[in-house]
Enzyme design. Structure first.
Site, PDB file in Angstrom:
ATOM      1  N   CYS A   1       0.813  -1.230   0.000  1.00 46.03           N
ATOM      2  CA  CYS A   1       0.000   0.000   0.000  1.00 46.03           C
ATOM      3  C   CYS A   1       0.837   1.267   0.000  1.00 46.03           C
ATOM      4  O   CYS A   1       0.317   2.348  -0.244  1.00 46.03           O
ATOM      5  CB  CYS A   1      -0.931   0.016   1.213  1.00 46.03           C
ATOM      6  SG  CYS A   1      -2.286  -1.133   1.037  1.00 46.03           S
TER       7      CYS A   1
HETATM    8  N1  COA Z   1     -20.208  -9.086   7.788  1.00 45.81           N
HETATM    9  C1  COA Z   1     -20.743  -9.146   9.016  1.00 45.81           C
HETATM   10  N2  COA Z   1     -19.993  -9.359  10.117  1.00 45.81           N
HETATM   11  C2  COA Z   1     -18.676  -9.505   9.966  1.00 45.81           C
HETATM   12  C3  COA Z   1     -18.066  -9.467   8.707  1.00 45.81           C
HETATM   13  C4  COA Z   1     -18.874  -9.253   7.593  1.00 45.81           C
HETATM   14  N3  COA Z   1     -18.368  -9.177   6.350  1.00 45.81           N
HETATM   15  N4  COA Z   1     -16.738  -9.646   8.862  1.00 45.81           N
HETATM   16  C5  COA Z   1     -16.515  -9.804  10.169  1.00 45.81           C
HETATM   17  N5  COA Z   1     -17.684  -9.733  10.846  1.00 45.81           N
HETATM   18  C6  COA Z   1     -17.918  -9.877  12.290  1.00 45.81           C
HETATM   19  C7  COA Z   1     -16.814 -10.687  12.947  1.00 45.81           C
HETATM   20  O1  COA Z   1     -17.119 -12.063  12.875  1.00 45.81           O
HETATM   21  C8  COA Z   1     -16.887 -10.188  14.361  1.00 45.81           C
HETATM   22  O2  COA Z   1     -17.958 -10.792  15.043  1.00 45.81           O
HETATM   23  P1  COA Z   1     -17.812 -11.216  16.585  1.00 45.81           P
HETATM   24  O3  COA Z   1     -17.611  -9.939  17.328  1.00 45.81           O
HETATM   25  O4  COA Z   1     -19.115 -11.880  16.845  1.00 45.81           O
HETATM   26  O5  COA Z   1     -16.626 -12.117  16.642  1.00 45.81           O
HETATM   27  C9  COA Z   1     -17.241  -8.704  14.207  1.00 45.81           C
HETATM   28  O6  COA Z   1     -17.855  -8.594  12.915  1.00 45.81           O
HETATM   29  C10 COA Z   1     -16.047  -7.793  14.285  1.00 45.81           C
HETATM   30  O7  COA Z   1     -15.028  -8.254  13.370  1.00 45.81           O
HETATM   31  P2  COA Z   1     -13.615  -7.595  13.235  1.00 45.81           P
HETATM   32  O8  COA Z   1     -12.831  -8.318  12.191  1.00 45.81           O
HETATM   33  O9  COA Z   1     -12.988  -7.469  14.593  1.00 45.81           O
HETATM   34  O10 COA Z   1     -14.047  -6.157  12.693  1.00 45.81           O
HETATM   35  P3  COA Z   1     -13.266  -4.800  12.719  1.00 45.81           P
HETATM   36  O11 COA Z   1     -14.110  -3.841  13.453  1.00 45.81           O
HETATM   37  O12 COA Z   1     -11.837  -4.932  13.130  1.00 45.81           O
HETATM   38  O13 COA Z   1     -13.289  -4.378  11.156  1.00 45.81           O
HETATM   39  C11 COA Z   1     -11.760  -4.245   9.300  1.00 45.81           C
HETATM   40  C12 COA Z   1     -12.611  -5.160  10.200  1.00 45.81           C
HETATM   41  C13 COA Z   1     -10.947  -5.109   8.345  1.00 45.81           C
HETATM   42  C14 COA Z   1     -12.670  -3.342   8.505  1.00 45.81           C
HETATM   43  C15 COA Z   1     -10.819  -3.382  10.172  1.00 45.81           C
HETATM   44  O14 COA Z   1     -10.170  -4.176  11.120  1.00 45.81           O
HETATM   45  C16 COA Z   1      -9.768  -2.662   9.374  1.00 45.81           C
HETATM   46  O15 COA Z   1     -10.041  -1.923   8.445  1.00 45.81           O
HETATM   47  N6  COA Z   1      -8.496  -2.807   9.791  1.00 45.81           N
HETATM   48  C17 COA Z   1      -7.384  -2.159   9.133  1.00 45.81           C
HETATM   49  C18 COA Z   1      -7.104  -2.877   7.877  1.00 45.81           C
HETATM   50  C19 COA Z   1      -6.029  -2.269   7.046  1.00 45.81           C
HETATM   51  O16 COA Z   1      -5.717  -1.106   7.097  1.00 45.81           O
HETATM   52  N7  COA Z   1      -5.434  -3.092   6.251  1.00 45.81           N
HETATM   53  C20 COA Z   1      -4.488  -2.661   5.335  1.00 45.81           C
HETATM   54  C21 COA Z   1      -4.874  -3.311   4.086  1.00 45.81           C
HETATM   55  S1  COA Z   1      -3.846  -2.814   2.838  1.00 45.81           S
END
Ligand code: COA
Length: 380
Positions: free
Chosen positions: A163
């Site tokens: 990225c």
């Molecule tokens: N739809 C519905 N629920 C979902 C889901 C989806 N697509 N994906 C995950 N969940 C659920 C999970 O199972 C979890 O449920 P639980 O609490 O019952 O276990 C809950 O939602 C929270 O999941 P989590 O993965 O902890 O979500 P988050 O708030 O961390 O958001 C991201 C996920 C990826 C959006 C976030 O972590 C993020 O953007 N992180 C930074 C990523 C980044 O910058 N990456 C660089 C890439 S180049």
């Protein structure tokens, strides 16, 4: 005083790097969260029906995606196959070797726009860097194909810092100019992220989008009157497995694992969020101090576009208050995460209104971990 032969051989250290112009290519097709989730949930139904004894897969949800990431839609190069529950990945037919490759094609489109906006002819450009998080082949370099398609002399090469590829490319281009080795360098970032996203993975299927950007970095001496002085660039890398993609040419040597999910993008999103936000905020503050810039006086932040919450936290630490859309524009809502291109799209779409003397920051962060800052000041 007469110069020694050694002094004569060295290039003059006179270049002052600026951003002359940027370009953007946006694929025509876009997928909304509603379309994406409908297709994902159809896949879940089919999978669960076909595997009654396995742990059932859970549905995705539009509400979760928007709340957790801020993403509402993403542009893609190949919409129908991605949405087809039987396919769920782009289908981009291979081209003959004498046809322009698809990554080069979208890179050229963005580059042409940057050249046009700078009033620059291809023959005036000295180098092309193709800086992106994946290359569609090992060699010849995508950059050299782009160079040839545009009719640029000089040289080109590919670089991949996930990225952060575009900001690493900007510093590399700026260093060529500072060293006197080039006066005009194109940094092109074609990001077909849909090809390395696992569209069947609930945790990440909503993240990425496709796009291409170009940044023309030049010596101030030849730049158009209206440009962005590069006040300073800073790069940082810290190894982490929290964002990883194991796809590579050695997969062929281990055929039993060649098709597994870790050959696509995988991440520990929570850990990335927690670890990268403080690292990047501190890096920005340290670099601002080094450059004698008051961070609270920054007119605009063009931040990497991965997650709206991350950008809120970073901008609050830098500006001393939560940034509004004018101070830290969002493009991730309609583009998704476009890897290295995100901060450049934000800059491209939200910089024309700034006036001479305004100072801003282009900042990227992502896998590696990697992060890059480019402080710029409008000149006209
Ligand atoms: N739809 C519905 N629920 C979902 C889901 C989806 N697509 N994906 C995950 N969940 C659920 C999970 O199972 C979890 O449920 P639980 O609490 O019952 O276990 C809950 O939602 C929270 O999941 P989590 O993965 O902890 O979500 P988050 O708030 O961390 O958001 C991201 C996920 C990826 C959006 C976030 O972590 C993020 O953007 N992180 C930074 C990523 C980044 O910058 N990456 C660089 C890439 S180049």
């Amino acid at each position: 005083m007469q110069e020694s032969p050694m002094q004569e051989m060295q290039a003059p250290l006179t270049g002052r790097p600026v951003i002359s112009a940027t370009g953007l290519f946006t694929p025509a097709d876009s997928i909304s969260n509603e379309e994406l989730v409908a297709s994902f949930n159809a896949f879940v139904d089919r999978h669960n029906a076909a595997n009654p004894d396995a742990e059932p897969l859970a549905y995705s949800s539009v509400e979760f995606i928007e709340k957790a990431s801020g993403i509402k839609a993403r542009h893609v190069m190949s919409k129908a196959p991605i949405l087809d529950p039987d396919t769920m990945c782009p289908r981009l037919p291979e081209r003959e070797n004498d046809e322009l490759s698809i990554m080069a094609e979208i890179g050229v489109a963005a580059a042409r726009q940057a050249l046009e906006r700078a009033g620059r002819k291809p023959e005036d450009v000295d180098a092309v860097l193709c800086a992106a998080s994946n290359m569609q082949r090992a060699y010849p370099a995508m950059a050299i194909e782009i160079q040839q398609a545009l009719g640029i002399e000089g040289f080109g090469f590919d670089m991949n810092v996930a990225c952060s590829s575009a900001t690493f490319g900007i510093q590399t281009a700026a260093d060529y100019i500072r060293a006197g080795n080039a006066r005009s360098v194109l940094v092109v970032s074609p990001e077909i992220t849909s090809g390395h996203l696992n569209w069947r993975d609930r945790d990440s299927h909503f993240i990425f989008g496709d796009v291409a950007t170009a940044v023309l970095v030049e010596d101030a001496a030849i730049a158009p009157a209206e440009h962005w002085a590069i006040l300073g660039t800073k790069l940082k890398t810290v190894f982490s497995n929290n964002i990883r993609n194991n796809f590579g040419f050695l997969n062929r040597a281990a055929p039993e694992t060649a098709d597994t999910a870790d050959k696509l993008f995988v991440q520990e999103g929570r850990k990335v969020f927690r670890e990268v936000v403080p690292m990047v905020a501190q890096m920005i503050l340290d670099e601002a101090e080094r450059l004698g810039i008051d961070p609270e006086g920054l007119r605009r932040l063009w931040l990497h576009q991965a997650n709206a919450g991350m950008n809120r936290l970073i901008s609050t630490k830098v500006l001393g208050h939560e940034a509004n859309e004018d101070e830290s524009p969002t493009v991730l809502d309609t583009y998704g995460n476009t890897s290295s291109a995100g901060s450049i799209i934000a800059f491209h779409q939200h910089s024309d209104d700034l006036v001479a003397g305004d100072t801003g920051l282009i900042c990227s962060f992502g896998a590696g971990y990697s992060a890059g800052t480019v402080f710029v000041r409008k000149v006209s």
